[in-house]
Design a protein around this motif. Structure first.
Motif, mmCIF file in Angstrom:
data_model
loop_
_atom_site.group_PDB
_atom_site.id
_atom_site.type_symbol
_atom_site.label_atom_id
_atom_site.label_comp_id
_atom_site.label_asym_id
_atom_site.label_seq_id
_atom_site.Cartn_x
_atom_site.Cartn_y
_atom_site.Cartn_z
ATOM 1 N N VAL A 326 0.843 -1.130 -0.089
ATOM 2 C CA VAL A 326 0.002 -0.172 0.129
ATOM 3 C C VAL A 326 0.708 1.323 -0.046
ATOM 4 N N ILE A 327 1.926 1.140 0.855
ATOM 5 C CA ILE A 327 2.763 2.527 0.899
ATOM 6 C C ILE A 327 3.510 2.668 -0.482
ATOM 7 N N GLU A 328 4.061 1.681 -1.094
ATOM 8 C CA GLU A 328 4.768 1.597 -2.190
ATOM 9 C C GLU A 328 3.917 2.198 -3.565
ATOM 10 N N MET A 329 2.618 1.593 -3.429
ATOM 11 C CA MET A 329 1.623 1.924 -4.444
ATOM 12 C C MET A 329 1.415 3.854 -4.075
ATOM 13 N N LEU A 330 1.042 4.043 -3.077
ATOM 14 C CA LEU A 330 0.990 5.627 -2.700
ATOM 15 C C LEU A 330 2.362 6.517 -3.343
ATOM 16 N N LEU A 331 3.596 5.897 -2.854
ATOM 17 C CA LEU A 331 4.515 6.566 -3.343
ATOM 18 C C LEU A 331 4.851 6.683 -4.822
ATOM 19 N N THR A 362 -7.550 15.099 -4.156
ATOM 20 C CA THR A 362 -7.224 13.727 -4.811
ATOM 21 C C THR A 362 -5.847 13.287 -3.715
ATOM 22 N N VAL A 363 -4.887 14.209 -3.636
ATOM 23 C CA VAL A 363 -3.829 13.626 -2.749
ATOM 24 C C VAL A 363 -4.143 13.411 -1.449
ATOM 25 N N VAL A 368 -5.161 9.501 2.991
ATOM 26 C CA VAL A 368 -5.924 8.999 3.904
ATOM 27 C C VAL A 368 -6.391 7.481 3.726
ATOM 28 N N ALA A 369 -6.452 7.355 2.599
ATOM 29 C CA ALA A 369 -6.992 5.978 2.203
ATOM 30 C C ALA A 369 -5.884 4.825 2.401
#
Length: 497
Positions: A326-331, A362-363, A368-369
């Motif tokens: 999840v963190i990698e997708m966000l980055l 959006t950001v 938050v998601a």
């Protein structure tokens, strides 16, 4: 004495039910989110504003999630219908007999449920299984084993009590939900990998017009993304498989505990199970992939709770993998040019400032998601730790297991990173030197290090207060929030100036 045993059996069954519910929700979360993220990022133009005009990338993810939910519901309806057909028997079929029915009803009443017995199979069938469909709870007994109610009454009663424990915990229904979610996730991952193969094939076909050297060059360029996708999906599939198997072994220990409380020690019933043969390597592989623990572990678990605690450690690896994914997708979404070979830290800081200025909603929604997904997964994990501690009759988990948690979560984080296309590209461009990647990309490394530090802090909190507050309802929420808060703090430290 019988009344106290009944109360203890009902209490263990209630613990099983809570653990099964938490396990199901955690697996549903992981197997729905990760494949949906893969599909959403693989088909950005196809999934843009189909139903929800949210704009990219929220629209991609939302529509992929809706597609997964629809696929899952269709599979769930089909599975329920297949189960109904499985338990549908002609009215002329013989029953299980009054003795078996009386024993089953007595045990079901003591565990707090209503159940019925149903014969199946021929003389060669040997199984006894629990099935739930609609409001019906059924124990299906192989015809050849019905005579055991007279020939081996203690072992037969223990086996019935064991299956009733599964029914009381809702295991058959949870199995159906998880199986359908796994199948839907498999479809999504195959579609995603198929799209990658299609792109590789299309590029190679286009390059063919310029000769074999051009084709070889296109395949060399495509090798890294192809390997990254194969590693990512293969790692997720293996982790889900091993988690499912380990969770099934764990619940066998719990069901044995319920049966022991109802009818007494079931060593004779366990001894009647088929033993595991082969060499040391064969037995190790069988322990890893089997859905039932070996006989000697089941006998030990009747008196040693730590045996059951060790059955589901893959859970923490899966938690680390999910959080890191999840963190990698966000980055990757926030920083399209996140690689240090493409942009500097100052340029990434500037990019985040610009997207926050132009697309603040959006950001913020993406951040938050990601925080909520990581928090909820951690909350479900720590709640399961609490349930396992309750199952042992103490507000404390074994110190050996607790101290292993940071290492297991770290393994999951590492698996997610080595299967990330961005990280693999950085490693390949920097000579496969991990220290060079960390030095060139301190922001990403610090976010993951901070997450793991938060996990360590949560474990130290459990050890420090011996689970008195940390394993309460509010305490588990605080434990789950710690890694998220640490990771967010590290991100703010690097990206917000």
């Amino acid at each position: 004495m019988a009344a106290s045993n009944t109360v203890r059996a009902a209490a263990i069954a209630a613990v099983m039910r809570r653990e099964s519910r938490l396990r199901t929700w955690l697996l549903l979360l992981i197997v729905s989110v990760v494949p949906s993220l893969l599909v959403g990022t693989s088909f950005p133009f196809t999934l843009t504003d189909l139903l929800l005009p949210l704009g990219p990338p929220l629209s991609h993810m939302a529509h992929a999630g809706l597609l997964f939910a629809g696929t899952f519901c269709i599979l769930l309806i089909m599975a329920a219908e297949l189960t109904r057909r499985k338990v549908r028997v002609p009215e002329s079929s013989p029953g299980v007999g009054p003795t078996v029915s009386h024993v089953l009803q007595d045990l079901a009443r003591r565990v707090g449920i209503e159940a019925e017995a149903q014969p199946f199979g021929g003389l060669r069938s040997r199984g006894i299984e629990a099935v739930a469909v609609g409001r019906r709870r059924i124990v299906r007994i192989a015809t050849a084993r019905l005579r055991e109610v007279n020939t081996h009454p203690e072992a037969f009663r223990f086996t019935l009590a064991h299956e009733l424990a599964h029914l009381a915990a809702g295991d058959p229904r949870a199995d159906r939900w998880i199986a359908c979610a796994y199948l839907a996730a498999s479809v999504f991952m195959l579609v995603t990998f198929g799209s990658v193969l299609w792109e590789v094939g299309s590029t190679a076909a286009t390059a063919w017009r310029f000769g074999p050297d051009a084709v070889a060059g296109s395949l060399r360029v495509a090798a890294l993304p192809l390997a990254a996708n194969a590693m990512s999906m293969g790692t997720l599939a293996l982790l889900l498989f091993f988690e499912r198997r380990s969770a099934m072994r764990l619940r066998e220990f719990h069901a044995d505990a319920v049966a022991t409380a109802l009818v007494g020690p079931g060593a004779s019933a366990i001894d009647r199970l088929q033993g595991a043969g082969g060499g040391a390597l064969t037995r190790w592989v069988r322990r890893l992939v089997s859905d039932h623990p070996e006989k000697h572990f089941r006998r030990r678990a009747l008196s040693e709770h730590t045996v059951a605690f060790q059955a589901d450690r893959i859970l923490f690896v899966l938690q680390g993998y999910f959080a890191a994914t999840v963190i990698e997708m966000l980055l990757q979404v926030l920083f399209v040019n996140a690689s240090p070979n493409v942009s500097t830290l100052a340029e990434r800081q500037q990019q985040l400032f610009l997207v926050l200025e132009h697309f603040p909603l959006t950001v913020t929604t993406l951040m938050v998601a990601a925080a909520l997904l990581t928090f909820v997964s951690g909350l479900l994990v720590f709640r399961r730790v609490k349930v396992l501690a309750d199952a042992a009759g103490a507000r404390q988990v074994p110190a050996r297991l607790v101290t292993q948690v940071p290492l297991l979560v770290g393994v999951g984080v590492g698996l997610a990173l080595v299967s990330s296309q961005t990280v693999l590209w950085e490693l390949s461009s920097l000579g496969w030197r991990l220290d060079a990647v960390v030095e060139a990309d301190p922001d990403r490394a610090s976010v993951y290090a901070a997450y793991l530090l938060g996990v360590v802090a949560a474990i130290l909190l459990i050890i420090g207060d011996k689970g008195r507050w940390s394993l309460t309802r509010g305490g588990t929420a605080a434990l789950a929030a710690l890694p998220v808060a640490f990771a967010l703090s590290a991100g703010l430290r690097f990206y917000i100036r």
